[in-house]
Design an enzyme around this catalytic site. Structure first.
Site, mmCIF file in Angstrom:
data_model
loop_
_atom_site.group_PDB
_atom_site.id
_atom_site.type_symbol
_atom_site.label_atom_id
_atom_site.label_comp_id
_atom_site.label_asym_id
_atom_site.label_seq_id
_atom_site.Cartn_x
_atom_site.Cartn_y
_atom_site.Cartn_z
ATOM 1 N N PRO A 1 0.816 -1.212 0.000
ATOM 2 C CA PRO A 1 0.000 0.000 0.000
ATOM 3 C C PRO A 1 0.852 1.267 0.000
ATOM 4 O O PRO A 1 1.859 1.348 0.704
ATOM 5 C CB PRO A 1 -0.797 -0.111 1.308
ATOM 6 C CG PRO A 1 0.029 -0.989 2.186
ATOM 7 C CD PRO A 1 0.747 -1.940 1.275
ATOM 8 N N CYS B 1 2.459 29.566 -14.280
ATOM 9 C CA CYS B 1 2.123 30.117 -15.597
ATOM 10 C C CYS B 1 1.601 29.012 -16.501
ATOM 11 O O CYS B 1 2.301 28.542 -17.406
ATOM 12 C CB CYS B 1 3.341 30.783 -16.211
ATOM 13 S SG CYS B 1 3.778 32.229 -15.273
HETATM 14 N N1 LLP Z 1 3.357 -1.353 -5.907
HETATM 15 C C1 LLP Z 1 3.704 -1.014 -7.150
HETATM 16 C C2 LLP Z 1 4.544 -1.925 -7.924
HETATM 17 C C3 LLP Z 1 3.256 0.182 -7.710
HETATM 18 O O1 LLP Z 1 3.595 0.501 -8.945
HETATM 19 C C4 LLP Z 1 2.450 1.051 -6.929
HETATM 20 C C5 LLP Z 1 1.989 2.320 -7.471
HETATM 21 C C6 LLP Z 1 2.129 0.673 -5.624
HETATM 22 C C7 LLP Z 1 2.596 -0.542 -5.146
HETATM 23 C C8 LLP Z 1 1.306 1.534 -4.704
HETATM 24 O O2 LLP Z 1 0.032 1.726 -5.162
HETATM 25 P P1 LLP Z 1 -1.021 2.514 -4.234
HETATM 26 O O3 LLP Z 1 -1.280 1.661 -3.000
HETATM 27 O O4 LLP Z 1 -0.434 3.802 -3.872
HETATM 28 O O5 LLP Z 1 -2.220 2.638 -5.073
HETATM 29 N N2 LLP Z 1 1.002 8.961 -9.314
HETATM 30 C C9 LLP Z 1 -0.287 8.284 -9.318
HETATM 31 C C10 LLP Z 1 -0.198 6.924 -8.695
HETATM 32 C C11 LLP Z 1 0.814 6.052 -9.373
HETATM 33 C C12 LLP Z 1 0.913 4.722 -8.712
HETATM 34 C C13 LLP Z 1 2.101 3.996 -9.225
HETATM 35 N N3 LLP Z 1 2.306 2.737 -8.630
HETATM 36 C C14 LLP Z 1 -1.309 9.169 -8.609
HETATM 37 O O6 LLP Z 1 -0.958 10.240 -8.166
HETATM 38 O O7 LLP Z 1 -2.463 8.813 -8.525
#
Ligand code: LLP
Length: 462
Positions: free
Chosen positions: A313, A383
């Site tokens: 997570p 900007c």
């Molecule tokens: N594990 C892997 C291999 C991942 O690529 C990611 C997220 C996670 C875990 C964690 O996922 P989460 O629990 O945070 O959903 N910048 C984007 C989110 C990109 C997520 C990339 N990978 C945003 O701001 O929504």
């Protein structure tokens, strides 16, 4: 007496007494949010407007209680719902700082890193190398050397990783490996943050799985102990994770038949959070219960021993612990069209609205209960016309100098921040039990010049 609060959107941005804070990711504001006797918003026992005056704005504020509560919920839910061993890993791409790494390590979390910078932050923050997994679809030789030297588990994403590892790993000190493959599972989230479908740059194609497992068996420097897949981010459905458990159990069976001593099954991250009132993500416990149950069933159906269950997570651990305080500055009324209120930050400290059209909730920190709403658009100071944090949003009437809190900014804000327009990054503080501590100092314009080099020939002669 302070009152506990939960943000209620329903077209308005007023607060209502909070009776059932069940899971940090289902609560827009940090769980310690309160309204004090002066009707001002307090988080972690600190009045937000006082913090804004003390540390300046924009300011990233982190509530330690919410962060620890999210960690504890993951750990206790895994213990409750999964009969085997487990290790949750914090996906540090969500927000990689020493203080956050120290908190999650103290709560018993491991960590997932995707660069030498994240690895270094984790190690210096107190996460042990053996509790870190290193991801990435284009790791460099230097990054792999660093991970290997620090006993980090390396997630093989492609054949390039294998070739680079041959240069460093040996029979005497085999590399501890996990193998990532694309599970071919679609889920409903923004196209940019979906990774589990087949057209993805991450991981081995499922058709390659058998041959790469056979190939790895021939290397005495490779110690493959885990399998990994991740299907995407900000996901509210649980079915894709149930499907994922089945796909991964098939892969586990295959890998064990080939002779790999697989003990870890890592289902990635992805649990969504509540940014706005309409968002209805499952609670952390529900999510864990579902993935744990699915893995238990999938292993039982295939006669497999239970692996150590890992999950990664990011957002659901840190997003709702964080908020950003801005100061409202200029106002522009475009008659019959829109009222713009500009704040002293924007897309450089929160690039998510311009990148993913993400929605946020906000309130005036000293007028959280006011209901004389006006429809306004909160614009950033960059900007770029698209630099808008909240569009057509109902905010109690306010004036220049008022402080605005935008909630749910603990994940993918600082970590995706930039210096666009040479705007320095905000400071970050951690709050709890009525006190506040600086965890990242504010960048100064001079900091931005630190890495610039002016060749002698450009220096004016007189
Ligand atoms: N594990 C892997 C291999 C991942 O690529 C990611 C997220 C996670 C875990 C964690 O996922 P989460 O629990 O945070 O959903 N910048 C984007 C989110 C990109 C997520 C990339 N990978 C945003 O701001 O929504």
């Amino acid at each position: 007496m302070n009152i506990k609060v939960k943000i209620s959107m329903e077209g308005s941005q007023a607060f209502e007494p909070n009776k059932d804070i069940d899971s940090p990711n289902r609560n827009i504001a940090p769980i310690s949010s309160e309204i004090n006797e002066n009707k001002k918003l307090v988080v972690g026992g600190c009045q937000l407007s006082e913090l804004a005056k003390k540390y300046g704005t924009p300011l990233y504020v982190f509530d330690e209680l919410t962060l620890r509560s999210a960690c504890k919920t993951y750990i206790s839910s895994l213990k409750k719902h999964y009969p085997g061993d487990s290790l949750p890993l914090y996906a540090s791409k969500a927000n990689s700082t020493l203080a956050i790494c120290a908190v999650i390590a103290s709560e018993g979390f491991g960590l997932d890193a995707v660069s030498e910078g994240e690895l270094l932050t984790a190690l210096k923050g107190g996460v042990k190398g053996e509790n870190i997994v290193f991801h990435g679809n284009n790791k460099s030789q230097d990054e792999l050397n660093f991970a290997y030297k620090n006993n980090v588990t390396i997630v093989l994403d492609n054949y390039h990783d294998i070739e680079l590892l041959k240069n460093i790993a040996s029979e005497k000190k085999p590399a501890k490996l996990m193998l990532r493959f694309t599970p071919g599972i679609e889920c409903h989230t923004h196209e940019y943050i979906r990774t589990g479908h087949l057209d993805s740059k991450f991981g081995f194609d499922p058709d390659e799985l058998k041959s790469v497992l056979l190939e790895l068996k021939t290397y005495n420097w490779a110690n493959l102990t885990g399998l990994h897949a991740h299907i995407g981010s900000q996901i509210f459905e649980v079915q894709p994770h149930i499907d994922l458990a089945g796909v991964m159990a098939d892969a586990l069976k295959l890998a064990q038949e080939i002779g790999h001593p697989i003990i870890d099954l890592n289902l990635g991250g992805g649990l969504g959070i509540k940014y706005v009132q309409e968002d209805n993500p499952p609670s952390i416990e529900k999510w864990v219960e579902v993935i744990a149950g699915a893995v238990v069933k999938a292993c039982k159906d295939r006669n497999l021993d239970l692996p150590r269950l890992m999950c990664e997570p990011g957002r659901s651990l840190v997003a709702n612990s964080g908020l950003t305080i801005y100061e409202i500055g200029s106002k522009k009324v475009v008659p019959g069209v829109r009222t713009y209120l500009s704040v002293n930050g924007g897309m450089s400290d929160n690039p998510r609205p311009i990148t993913y059209q993400s929605l946020y909730s906000a309130c005036l920190v000293d007028k959280p209960l006011n209901t004389n709403f006006e429809k306004v658009t909160i614009a950033g100071k960059h900007c770029e016309s698209g630099d808008v944090l909240l569009k057509d949003f109902l905010l109690p009437s306010c004036e220049s100098g008022d402080f605005l809190a935008v909630f749910g900014t603990g994940a993918y804000n600082y970590s995706m921040s930039s210096n666009y327009n040479r705007i320095p990054r905000p400071a970050t503080i951690m709050v709890g039990k009525g006190s506040s501590e600086l965890t990242q100092r504010r960048e100064l314009p001079e900091d931005l010049l630190q890495l610039d080099v002016l060749p002698d020939r450009f220096i004016p002669k007189n």
